[in-house]
Scaffold this active site. Sequence first.
Site, PDB file in Angstrom:
ATOM      1  N   HIS A 117      17.669  37.733  10.268  1.00  0.00           N
ATOM      2  CA  HIS A 117      17.986  37.469  11.675  1.00  0.00           C
ATOM      3  C   HIS A 117      16.842  36.780  12.412  1.00  0.00           C
ATOM      4  O   HIS A 117      16.767  36.849  13.632  1.00  0.00           O
ATOM      5  CB  HIS A 117      18.321  38.776  12.409  1.00  0.00           C
ATOM      6  CG  HIS A 117      19.601  39.403  11.969  1.00  0.00           C
ATOM      7  ND1 HIS A 117      19.708  40.163  10.834  1.00  0.00           N
ATOM      8  CD2 HIS A 117      20.847  39.372  12.499  1.00  0.00           C
ATOM      9  CE1 HIS A 117      20.958  40.581  10.693  1.00  0.00           C
ATOM     10  NE2 HIS A 117      21.662  40.110  11.684  1.00  0.00           N
ATOM     11  N   GLU A 163      32.705  33.371   9.711  1.00  0.00           N
ATOM     12  CA  GLU A 163      32.016  32.145  10.123  1.00  0.00           C
ATOM     13  C   GLU A 163      32.718  30.903   9.590  1.00  0.00           C
ATOM     14  O   GLU A 163      32.852  29.896  10.291  1.00  0.00           O
ATOM     15  CB  GLU A 163      30.557  32.163   9.650  1.00  0.00           C
ATOM     16  CG  GLU A 163      29.659  33.176  10.361  1.00  0.00           C
ATOM     17  CD  GLU A 163      29.747  34.577   9.774  1.00  0.00           C
ATOM     18  OE1 GLU A 163      30.504  34.791   8.796  1.00  0.00           O
ATOM     19  OE2 GLU A 163      29.061  35.485  10.288  1.00  0.00           O
TER      20      GLU A 163
END
Lengths: 319, 350
Positions: free
Chosen positions: B149, B79
């Site tokens: 998540h 990321e």
Amino acid sequence: MPEQFRSDEALRLYREMQRIRSFELETINLFRKGDFFGFLHTSLGQEAIAVGVCAQLRRTDYITATHRSHGHLLAKGVSMGDLLSEIYGKSHGLCGGVAGHVHVTDMARGVVGGNGVLGQNQPIAVGIALGLTLQQRDDVVVSFFGDGTANEGAVHEAMNLAAVWSLPVLFLCERNEYAELTPISTHMRSASIADRARAYGFEGLSIDGSDIGEVHEAVAGAVGKLRQGAGPMLIEARVIRWRGHYEGDPQQYRSDKSGSRDPLDVLAERYPEVITAEQRRRLQQEAEAEMASAVAVARSGAIPTPESVFQPIDEVTLP
Amino acid sequence: MSAASKLAVPHTAASAGADFATTRYRLAIRDAMTEEMQRDPKVLLMGQDIGASGGLFKLTEGLFERFGAQRVRDTPISETATVGAAIGLAMLGFRPVVEIAFSDLMASCFDTVVNQLAKIPYMFGPQVPHLPVVIRAMTGAGIGAGAHHSQSLETWFAHTPGLKVVMPGTPRDAKALLKAAIRDDGPVIFLEHKALLRDSGPVPLHDEVGTIGKAAVVREGRDVTLVGYSGTLKTVLSAADQLATSGFSAEVIDLRSISPLDTRTILASVLKTGRLVVVHEAHSPMGVGAEILAQISAQAFEKLKAPMERVTAPHVPIPANKALEAFYLPSVDAVVRAADRALRHGSARV
């Protein structure tokens, strides 16, 4: 070091290193006098790396600098006055007086300034290199970092991504043996940072960063390959830091405070008939005079007005 | 009661005529990217699994085939490197759109987002005045995906000057605001709600570009103002329906973006209703609701007829267990109860 430089080249490289030397020494004086604010980290003793690298670069090539960025910027063509004006926080500085000495940036000369968060410039360098590739240019990016930063995860991600996309990034580690206040023996077990390149699938070299001949030769080879699309490379240039992490650092962590060899001496000793004692004095005087003019430029002009700096940057005009 | 359920134009089904198509939220997002990539060769996509696989949620399906590997770039699970590379690209004039499948994972590149992306255009002054980077990430709960998540982390980003934070609650806004985000010259965090992906709604066929920072009054009313966004827009609309059956007229506002926050639209509504309920999936402390309540109390204190209410997730991590997740999320009933408490004050409830 082989006899690789013509006389005029040797002299030019010496002059560039002397400019950085004079800039850094005078900056320390000015900082002690309280002429400007913030921190100060200098690149004294690392002049051969900045000059040896940037001698191989075009104006359209990019570098990303470190928090010891003065040498990188001067070697890439930023003027002393422009650099010092930003360090002084003046509105005529390169970043309008808001960057501080670490972040001075000059995009027209391909300079992305140092980053306050170590390791974060390496992914940015990868993105610039991707952009250059998509623009079908053969320009390259040199991303400077230190041995301390080598331990940041962002550097690992960036090296892997540059390898995966085969991008023209030269990762240039200035290994000066200290990560801020921590010696390398405490923060790293591997003897070589250059060896890490193999893990990413590209070439790594370890060189003497005090010897501009070695730097010049290694970087010339690397940049030549990068321009031909060979993908990234890593060069570890070894020096020993001359001063503390920041100016004023008492360096209690360090019993031997002597740094690596003086790169100016190394070059002058190699070319005694070109870089004579008299030449050295003359070049030093020239550089000091240039710095004196830069100080006058930096002291002139105003600091930015609060109105210009404190505009909310997310302000939008609604219909 | 009929007036209370009146929908404002942007969301009315009646407007889905010849110039509209009924489109899913997921496809509206994909269409926005397709059209912007078609329009501007500087737009390119980067992210994990977005290439031939079409993305974890199939949001980039078909784009790799259409625009090729140079403009639809699969990345490693990195990321930080991906967002950092987007910054470098934007410095050279490109308009990268990064997909991070779950906004929770932006914790991995938090420095790159809040210290680099958000600050570089300010810190480098005139050297880098524009940094047109969009980060698209999935937000919210509702599919039993657990605490890594399912979070709603918009406050992290809205707290940082230099970032716009956009959270569409309808297919139409998803498309129009993603187009606006891609055309914006500054960094935009674009949060897509995973529980809305299969929702359908009218989307104009013409090139509609939204205005980031403008809330929508999606239902007009006079008794109480209900504010929602993203996943809670449907919650507040359902609550408004329930309140209408009891004879109360709720005004519903969809924030659409968290930063900039359109307090002007909320204020105008509260000046009319005198009552406010803010509903979000994010935690309550230091949240969007807290900010809105602070601003409204400062600007409309004497016009308030009741204490303002927040209906939010509790201040604990999100359980993966779907039964517990349902308990965790702000419910329609909880919103109705909060509105009822407000309506007991003043003259609304007789």
